[in-house]
Design an enzyme around this catalytic site. Structure first.
Site, PDB file in Angstrom:
ATOM      1  N   ASP A   1       0.846  -1.196  -0.002  1.00 52.07           N
ATOM      2  CA  ASP A   1      -0.012  -0.034  -0.026  1.00 52.07           C
ATOM      3  C   ASP A   1       1.049   1.373   0.078  1.00 52.07           C
ATOM      4  OD1 ASP A   1      -2.929   1.063   0.639  1.00 52.07           O
ATOM      5  OD2 ASP A   1      -1.498   2.252   2.033  1.00 52.07           O
TER       6      ASP A   1
ATOM      7  N   TYR B   1       2.715   9.909  -0.076  1.00 53.36           N
ATOM      8  CA  TYR B   1       3.748   9.371   0.664  1.00 53.36           C
ATOM      9  C   TYR B   1       5.245   9.675   0.050  1.00 53.36           C
ATOM     10  CZ  TYR B   1       0.130   6.272   2.780  1.00 53.36           C
ATOM     11  OH  TYR B   1      -0.860   6.068   3.135  1.00 53.36           O
TER      12      TYR B   1
ATOM     13  N   LYS C   1      -2.896   5.959  -4.070  1.00 55.62           N
ATOM     14  CA  LYS C   1      -4.015   6.809  -3.849  1.00 55.62           C
ATOM     15  C   LYS C   1      -3.577   8.221  -4.553  1.00 55.62           C
ATOM     16  CE  LYS C   1      -3.884   4.750   0.662  1.00 55.62           C
ATOM     17  NZ  LYS C   1      -2.324   4.327   0.676  1.00 55.62           N
TER      18      LYS C   1
ATOM     19  N   HIS D   1      -7.819   9.558  -1.641  1.00 55.92           N
ATOM     20  CA  HIS D   1      -7.039   9.445  -0.604  1.00 55.92           C
ATOM     21  C   HIS D   1      -8.004  10.314   0.519  1.00 55.92           C
ATOM     22  CE1 HIS D   1      -2.950   9.213   1.337  1.00 55.92           C
ATOM     23  NE2 HIS D   1      -3.691   8.883   2.217  1.00 55.92           N
TER      24      HIS D   1
ATOM     25  N   LYS E   1       2.887  -1.335   9.225  1.00 61.66           N
ATOM     26  CA  LYS E   1       4.259  -0.796   8.487  1.00 61.66           C
ATOM     27  C   LYS E   1       5.201  -1.379   9.345  1.00 61.66           C
ATOM     28  CE  LYS E   1       5.928   3.020   9.688  1.00 61.66           C
ATOM     29  NZ  LYS E   1       5.844   4.420  10.028  1.00 61.66           N
ATOM     30  N   SER E   2       6.251  -1.752   8.743  1.00 62.96           N
ATOM     31  CA  SER E   2       7.409  -1.917   9.784  1.00 62.96           C
ATOM     32  C   SER E   2       8.753  -1.837   8.996  1.00 62.96           C
ATOM     33  CB  SER E   2       7.584  -3.630   9.995  1.00 62.96           C
ATOM     34  OG  SER E   2       8.918  -3.847  10.813  1.00 62.96           O
TER      35      SER E   2
ATOM     36  N   ARG F   1      10.232  -7.457  12.582  1.00 65.97           N
ATOM     37  CA  ARG F   1       8.952  -6.884  12.830  1.00 65.97           C
ATOM     38  C   ARG F   1       8.132  -7.385  11.632  1.00 65.97           C
ATOM     39  NH1 ARG F   1       7.023  -3.215  16.212  1.00 65.97           N
ATOM     40  NH2 ARG F   1       8.624  -4.052  17.457  1.00 65.97           N
TER      41      ARG F   1
ATOM     42  N   ASN G   1       4.601  -9.455  11.971  1.00 61.78           N
ATOM     43  CA  ASN G   1       3.183  -9.117  11.741  1.00 61.78           C
ATOM     44  C   ASN G   1       2.624 -10.071  10.511  1.00 61.78           C
ATOM     45  OD1 ASN G   1       3.521  -6.881  13.237  1.00 61.78           O
ATOM     46  ND2 ASN G   1       4.393  -5.573  11.609  1.00 61.78           N
TER      47      ASN G   1
END
Length: 280
Positions: free
Chosen positions: A48, A53, A78, A111, A233-234, A239, A243
């Protein structure tokens, strides 16, 4: 080794989307390619991103360099808030396609509704046209409230495939999620662990002890069992692996109810009815 097989959800146009993805919000462009490659190596098949971003290009590079076939990775982006004019929206989807360089988008979202900036219905109609010409396999919205969706349903032809909204144990949004479901719109949860706010929660910690999992895993599993699409998010490989290790255990109905009871109606992000920020 944990079973990392991620289930898929069927969108209202028949497209299959992995229920667990990897989020790239606030990952700097210089770090994005490495982070996405690590996620893909860990088994993620849904990424995503967003124009806002600033890392679409690096997401595309990671997918191309991963060695995976294009149809093995689902990519969402987005539309930026400064591209709501219909002509700008058409140009905007082209910007994302060019930046990612992966061919047609799997999913493209508005968005934010920006209710005081312009007519999001006209923006949606522009995306409908791009969808019809094959620029995206599915289109949807992000941060839309029920009133925003009701206008789209009344005034446009295509029901959004998803509504990506803030959802976590302190702000589970039961009414909006139920409205989405009743109208064939899948709920995607951003900030699924409340931007870290839930990590010290005693109830979640107790449930984690009961099932031998971390608080983050318990919270993400709660989302999965509710039917949310999530993309934590990581920035670390460990992590990212943690997840995705969500599919070899289940929470009981009683444990799910205890998490549901954490609802504090505590919104952490902007209120979509009031958020009207447009970048220069």
């Amino acid at each position: 080794m944990a079973d990392n097989t991620v289930p898929t959800i069927t969108l209202n146009n028949g497209v299959q989307i992995p229920q667990l993805g990897f989020g790239t919000f606030q990952i700097p462009p210089a770090d994005t390619k490495g982070a996405v490659l690590t996620a893909l190596e860990a088994g993620y098949r849904h990424i995503d991103t967003a124009q806002m971003y600033g890392n679409e290009k690096q997401v595309g590079e990671a997918v191309r360099e991963s060695g995976l076939a294009r149809d093995e990775v689902f990519v969402t982006s987005k539309l930026n808030n400064n591209r709501h004019d219909p002509a700008d929206a058409v140009a905007g989807i082209a910007v994302s396609i060019d930046a990612l360089d992966l061919g047609p988008l799997d999913l493209y979202l508005i968005h934010w509704p920006l209710p005081e900036v312009g007519d999001y219905v006209q923006t949606w109609r522009a995306l409908e046209g791009e969808y019809e010409t094959g620029k995206a396999r599915a289109i949807g919205v992000s941060n839309f409230q029920q009133t925003h969706l009701e206008r789209l349903f009344a005034e446009t032809a295509i029901v959004p495939a998803v509504n990506q909204i803030e959802v976590h144990p302190y702000f589970p949004q039961p009414s909006l999620r139920a409205f989405n479901t009743a109208n064939g719109v899948v709920t995607e949860a951003w900030a699924p662990i409340g931007q870290g706010a839930v990590l010290d929660d005693a109830v979640l910690a107790a449930i984690g002890a009961e099932v031998g999992r971390t608080v983050a895993q318990v919270t993400l599993r709660w989302h999965i069992q509710r039917g949310d699409i999530i993309f934590p998010k990581s920035s670390t490989a460990a992590r990212a692996a943690e997840n995705i290790a969500l599919f070899d255990f289940e929470l009981s109905d009683e444990q799910m109810s205890r998490i549901d009871a954490l609802d504090a109606n505590r919104r952490l992000g902007p209120n979509p009815d009031e958020f009207n920020v447009v970048p220069e």
